[in-house]
Design an enzyme around this catalytic site. Structure first.
Site, PDB file in Angstrom:
ATOM      1  N   ASN A   6      -4.445  -2.949  -4.194  1.00 33.62           N
ATOM      2  CA  ASN A   6      -2.950  -3.031  -3.382  1.00 33.62           C
ATOM      3  C   ASN A   6      -2.429  -4.196  -3.928  1.00 33.62           C
ATOM      4  OD1 ASN A   6      -1.309  -3.493  -1.238  1.00 33.62           O
ATOM      5  ND2 ASN A   6      -1.836  -1.908  -0.100  1.00 33.62           N
ATOM      6  N   HIS A   9       0.860  -7.990  -1.440  1.00 35.58           N
ATOM      7  CA  HIS A   9       0.827  -9.124  -0.979  1.00 35.58           C
ATOM      8  C   HIS A   9       1.525 -10.012  -2.182  1.00 35.58           C
ATOM      9  CE1 HIS A   9       0.001  -8.013   3.076  1.00 35.58           C
ATOM     10  NE2 HIS A   9      -1.087  -7.812   2.722  1.00 35.58           N
ATOM     11  N   HIS A  42       2.788  -0.057  -1.098  1.00 31.92           N
ATOM     12  CA  HIS A  42       3.216   0.603   0.124  1.00 31.92           C
ATOM     13  C   HIS A  42       4.657   0.352   0.270  1.00 31.92           C
ATOM     14  CE1 HIS A  42       2.695   1.092   4.899  1.00 31.92           C
ATOM     15  NE2 HIS A  42       3.717   1.859   4.189  1.00 31.92           N
ATOM     16  N   ARG A  44       7.441  -0.089   2.536  1.00 34.43           N
ATOM     17  CA  ARG A  44       7.637   0.203   3.896  1.00 34.43           C
ATOM     18  C   ARG A  44       9.081   0.510   4.362  1.00 34.43           C
ATOM     19  NH1 ARG A  44       2.915  -1.820   7.063  1.00 34.43           N
ATOM     20  NH2 ARG A  44       4.137  -1.543   8.827  1.00 34.43           N
ATOM     21  N   ARG A  48       9.634  -4.720   3.763  1.00 35.64           N
ATOM     22  CA  ARG A  48       9.420  -6.348   3.902  1.00 35.64           C
ATOM     23  C   ARG A  48       8.618  -7.001   2.865  1.00 35.64           C
ATOM     24  NH1 ARG A  48       4.223  -5.618   8.336  1.00 35.64           N
ATOM     25  NH2 ARG A  48       5.828  -4.664   9.373  1.00 35.64           N
ATOM     26  N   GLU A  69       1.683   4.227  -1.272  1.00 35.30           N
ATOM     27  CA  GLU A  69       1.503   4.485   0.184  1.00 35.30           C
ATOM     28  C   GLU A  69       3.024   4.774   0.973  1.00 35.30           C
ATOM     29  OE1 GLU A  69      -0.638   1.236   2.035  1.00 35.30           O
ATOM     30  OE2 GLU A  69      -2.206   1.633   0.532  1.00 35.30           O
ATOM     31  N   THR A 100      -0.928  -1.746   8.518  1.00 41.01           N
ATOM     32  CA  THR A 100      -1.146  -0.450   8.817  1.00 41.01           C
ATOM     33  C   THR A 100      -2.461  -0.442  10.000  1.00 41.01           C
ATOM     34  OG1 THR A 100      -0.736   0.550   6.792  1.00 41.01           O
ATOM     35  CG2 THR A 100      -1.262   2.054   8.393  1.00 41.01           C
ATOM     36  N   GLU A 150      -7.965   9.406   3.018  1.00 43.50           N
ATOM     37  CA  GLU A 150      -8.353   8.010   2.877  1.00 43.50           C
ATOM     38  C   GLU A 150      -9.114   7.602   4.222  1.00 43.50           C
ATOM     39  OE1 GLU A 150      -6.103   4.995   0.786  1.00 43.50           O
ATOM     40  OE2 GLU A 150      -6.930   3.494   1.923  1.00 43.50           O
ATOM     41  N   HIS A 189      -8.869  -0.355   3.669  1.00 43.29           N
ATOM     42  CA  HIS A 189      -8.369  -1.379   4.707  1.00 43.29           C
ATOM     43  C   HIS A 189      -9.484  -2.355   5.418  1.00 43.29           C
ATOM     44  CE1 HIS A 189      -5.693  -2.691   7.906  1.00 43.29           C
ATOM     45  NE2 HIS A 189      -4.762  -2.065   7.276  1.00 43.29           N
TER      46      HIS A 189
HETATM   47  N1  PXP Z   1      -5.337   1.729   2.118  1.00 43.64           N
HETATM   48  C1  PXP Z   1      -4.280   1.749   3.010  1.00 43.64           C
HETATM   49  C2  PXP Z   1      -3.767   3.257   3.254  1.00 43.64           C
HETATM   50  C3  PXP Z   1      -3.406   0.808   3.464  1.00 43.64           C
HETATM   51  O1  PXP Z   1      -2.486   1.006   4.230  1.00 43.64           O
HETATM   52  C4  PXP Z   1      -3.788  -0.497   3.156  1.00 43.64           C
HETATM   53  C5  PXP Z   1      -3.028  -1.675   3.615  1.00 43.64           C
HETATM   54  O2  PXP Z   1      -1.760  -1.769   2.939  1.00 43.64           O
HETATM   55  C6  PXP Z   1      -5.016  -0.633   2.396  1.00 43.64           C
HETATM   56  C7  PXP Z   1      -5.782   0.463   1.868  1.00 43.64           C
HETATM   57  C8  PXP Z   1      -5.426  -2.124   1.851  1.00 43.64           C
HETATM   58  O3  PXP Z   1      -5.979  -2.835   3.100  1.00 43.64           O
HETATM   59  P1  PXP Z   1      -6.254  -4.463   2.962  1.00 43.64           P
HETATM   60  O4  PXP Z   1      -4.981  -5.067   2.314  1.00 43.64           O
HETATM   61  O5  PXP Z   1      -6.782  -4.632   4.056  1.00 43.64           O
HETATM   62  O6  PXP Z   1      -7.332  -4.373   1.712  1.00 43.64           O
END
Ligand code: PXP
Length: 239
Positions: A6, A9, A42, A44, A48, A69, A100, A150, A189
């Site tokens: 992901n 960031h 994602h 959003r 953001r 996402e 999330t 997921e 997550h």
């Molecule tokens: N899976 C989903 C569905 C998420 O919303 C997120 C956060 O955007 C992640 C995985 C990744 O989470 P983390 O950034 O805590 O590894």
């Protein structure tokens, strides 16, 4: 077990200065060279971090799989349908949250989800639903014909030592249930270099999506090394 990175960031850093760098697309070749099996972002509702422009560029540069996402929101559903990523993961979304929080309430949104899953299916887009590890939600995901769930690993990641085994068992039990129902199982997550190994041992899970911990490590060791280290950790436990 596949690893999706992901990269939201990277865009968070860009937005901190409101300028053009770093572009999340720059992370893609480093992730893929290091063995990532997919790229996750994602979009959003408040935009953001990731913007529509990023999606268009990512769609053309990702050579593994692009997983979008998204919330169950009409505007975003239209954008996703047009973009046609390999996979969408439908998540709940609250404006004020930092990330999330909690899984999607599939039981309460069955009718809407059924229609959206059908629309995405017609475009050849696989649909995963991000849920808490609860049997009612797994069964509802099956009822709306999702390809995958997921499992939200947030409670496991935040658990203290005495709660950890119980949270891991919930993930494992729900993975078994979903597998018996013929649904693919993903998880994510809050996973990091210390807590991912035990999740990898749940053999029914076929995909992990990890963001924050990998981007955090990349600040010090570089994107390629950070992905390679996570990939190695997964391979070491996936035996
Ligand atoms: N899976 C989903 C569905 C998420 O919303 C997120 C956060 O955007 C992640 C995985 C990744 O989470 P983390 O950034 O805590 O590894």
């Amino acid at each position: 077990m596949r690893l999706g990175i992901n990269i939201d960031h990277i865009a968070t850093i860009r937005e901190a200065r409101g300028c053009g760098e770093p572009d999340p697309a720059w992370a893609v070749p480093y992730c893929e060279i290091a063995g990532a099996d997919g790229i996750t972002v994602h979009l959003r509702e408040d935009r953001r971090h990731i913007k529509e422009r990023d999606l268009v560029i990512l769609k053309s540069v990702v050579s593994t799989r692009l997983n979008l996402e998204m919330a169950l929101n009409d505007e975003i559903v239209d954008i996703a349908e047009k973009l046609c990523p390999d996979q969408v993961t439908i998540v709940p979304e609250k404006r004020q949250e930092l990330t999330t929080e909690g899984g999607l309430n599939v039981c309460a949104n069955k009718e809407k989800l059924e229609k959206v899953v059908k629309r995405f299916r017609q475009k050849g887009i696989e649909v995963a639903l991000f849920i808490d590890p609860e049997s009612a939600q797994v069964r509802a995901a099956k009822e709306v014909s999702a390809d995958a769930i997921e499992l939200h690993t947030g409670a496991y990641s935040n658990a203290n030592d005495s709660e950890r085994y119980y949270e891991l068992k919930k993930l494992s039990d729900m993975a078994e249930l979903a597998c018996d129902m013929g649904i693919e199982i993903h998880a994510g997550h809050g996973l990091n270099y210390f807590n991912t190994g035990d999740v990898v041992k749940i053999k029914k899970i076929s995909e992990l999506n990890i963001g924050h911990s990998i981007i955090s490590r990349a600040v010090f060791v570089g994107m390629e090394n950070a992905v390679r280290q996570m990939k190695q950790l997964i391979d070491d436990h996936d035996r």
